[in-house]
Design a protein around this motif. Structure first.
Motif, PDB file in Angstrom:
ATOM      1  N   VAL A   1       3.006  -2.183  -6.528  1.00 22.82           N
ATOM      2  CA  VAL A   1       2.036  -1.916  -5.828  1.00 22.82           C
ATOM      3  C   VAL A   1       2.701  -0.995  -4.654  1.00 22.82           C
ATOM      4  N   GLU A   2       3.954  -1.056  -4.186  1.00 19.18           N
ATOM      5  CA  GLU A   2       4.574  -0.078  -3.275  1.00 19.18           C
ATOM      6  C   GLU A   2       4.793   1.193  -4.075  1.00 19.18           C
ATOM      7  N   ALA A   3       5.153   1.185  -5.350  1.00 19.27           N
ATOM      8  CA  ALA A   3       5.449   2.306  -5.996  1.00 19.27           C
ATOM      9  C   ALA A   3       4.261   3.192  -6.254  1.00 19.27           C
ATOM     10  N   LEU A   4       3.319   2.481  -6.496  1.00 20.19           N
ATOM     11  CA  LEU A   4       1.946   3.344  -6.566  1.00 20.19           C
ATOM     12  C   LEU A   4       1.369   3.881  -5.299  1.00 20.19           C
ATOM     13  N   ARG A   5       1.574   3.200  -4.388  1.00 13.35           N
ATOM     14  CA  ARG A   5       1.098   3.501  -2.781  1.00 13.35           C
ATOM     15  C   ARG A   5       2.149   4.519  -2.366  1.00 13.35           C
ATOM     16  N   ARG A   6       3.514   4.455  -2.702  1.00 19.52           N
ATOM     17  CA  ARG A   6       4.230   5.596  -2.201  1.00 19.52           C
ATOM     18  C   ARG A   6       3.838   6.945  -2.750  1.00 19.52           C
ATOM     19  N   ARG A   7       3.540   6.738  -4.168  1.00 21.57           N
ATOM     20  CA  ARG A   7       3.215   8.045  -4.785  1.00 21.57           C
ATOM     21  C   ARG A   7       1.720   8.435  -4.842  1.00 21.57           C
TER      22      ARG A   7
END
Length: 390
Positions: free
Chosen positions: A86-92
């Motif tokens: 989730v954090e990887a998608l949100r950061r990008r």
């Protein structure tokens, strides 16, 4: 004859897919794309995708607040891999990720390589990424196409809207599949509303009179979600309220268009047919396997008066409607009087708010009316009005 809907997807299969994607990103961050461990990790992603697809063509993940949503339902928070995903998608700035049948080694390596490097992946034939974007209108005459002081509103995927519109139109024949698609639409509305300014009430533009019931239902859902969020309601309960509001008028799909759009006051059999939509919608929803109970209740109750006085459907004993139905009734009234119809002009926002003010204490809960005025930036009514309004 339409093909049967595929069986529900296994949550465990989706969770394994997430674990393998997150692991592949981490492995790619440590090794070159040609390294055997990267190939092994990527192949695990492809294999887990095949298991997660079942009889479907694709799986789509949405980021809604802190939740990861698939198939219209939030996935349980199953550990550090899901959090990292989730954090990887949100950061990008990736809010939607679709993986489709046909994902091959090259496409998967490209996906994990870009994400491992901190970049935003590009879409490929079997990988679709992006933000949820579709401007909605918020004007003085809220429902007038192109009218009013339109401003950029929160986003909602145009594809998701079209899929929702199609599901709405197919509700008569494919109710269970339609409800599942409408659940996805509500998660999109929740995400869109979360990105809007707190004092903006977004309304979708009406393109044609024939699509009125769908667009009106989307607007009512948005308005209910906005009210519910202001009352501190979040998560699955917020979604249940939004879905109930979206489905409140499904009974009108059984009412002929010439009755729905007829100018002037309906009388006799036509008025009885129009009134029946509440009971018909409730019965139709109740007949769906695993139908959300709140949607059934709101479809039945959304025309009941706050003060318990007679209206429709006729009750054996007067009672006050549930909070979900009261929120929906308020939103229903506001959007109905704000929208251009063959038999009426759209009221301006101040005029629509005044109608709510006049109905406070009779048709509508005065506390909710006051809160709605606050959300709209207007002064709340000082006391419930006695006049029932139009």
């Amino acid at each position: 004859m339409s093909s049967p809907a595929p069986p529900p997807r296994s949550p465990q299969a989706l969770e394994r897919l997430i674990v393998h994607i997150a692991a592949a990103i981490n492995v790619r961050a440590l090794y070159a794309a040609s390294h055997p461990r990267v190939a092994q990790a990527v192949q695990a992603v492809i294999d887990s995708l095949a298991a997660a697809l079942g009889g479907r063509e694709a799986v789509t993940f949405f980021i809604v607040g802190d939740d990861l949503v698939a198939d219209g339902r939030p996935l349980r928070r199953s550990g550090i891999y899901q959090q990292n995903f989730v954090e990887a998608l949100r950061r990008r700035k990736v809010e939607r990720l679709t993986l489709a049948r046909g994902l091959d080694l090259a496409q998967c390596v490209q996906l994990v390589s870009v994400m491992a490097a901190g970049g935003t992946p590009a879409s490929t034939p079997s990988v679709i990424v992006g933000r949820v974007e579709l401007a909605v209108a918020d004007g003085t005459a809220a429902g007038a196409p192109g009218g009013g002081d339109a401003r950029a509103g929160p986003g909602l995927s145009a594809v998701l809207v079209e899929e929702g519109r199609d599901a709405f139109s197919r509700f008569r024949s494919e109710r269970r599949a339609s409800i599942r698609k409408l659940e996805e639409v509500v998660w999109g509305l929740m995400e869109a509303l979360a990105r809007s300014a707190h004092d903006v009430i977004p309304l979708a533009p009406l393109k044609t009179h024939d699509e009125y019931t769908f667009v009106h239902s989307v607007n009512v859902s948005l308005l209910v979600l906005g009210q519910a969020r202001s009352l501190g309601i979040q998560g699955p309960m917020l979604h249940a309220l939004g879905l109930a509001a979206l489905c409140h008028d499904v009974g009108k799909l059984s009412v002929p268009l010439d009755v729905l759009n007829r100018p002037g006051k309906l009388e006799g059999q036509d008025w009885a047919l129009m009134q029946s939509h509440a009971e018909v919608g409730a019965w139709q929803l109740a007949a769906i396997e695993d139908a959300p109970a709140l949607s059934v209740v709101v479809a039945y109750e959304h025309h009941l008066r706050f003060d318990g006085q007679p209206t429709y459907p006729a009750l054996r004993r007067p009672r006050r409607p549930t909070l979900a139905s009261q929120l929906t009734a308020l939103a229903d009234t506001f959007d109905a009087v704000s929208t251009v119809r063959p038999y009426q002009k759209a009221h301006t926002r101040p005029a629509a708010l005044e109608i709510l003010r006049k109905r406070a204490g009779t048709f509508l809960d005065p506390v909710l009316v006051g809160n709605f005025h606050r959300l709209a930036g207007a002064e709340p009514p000082s006391a419930p009005a006695r006049e029932a309004g139009c």
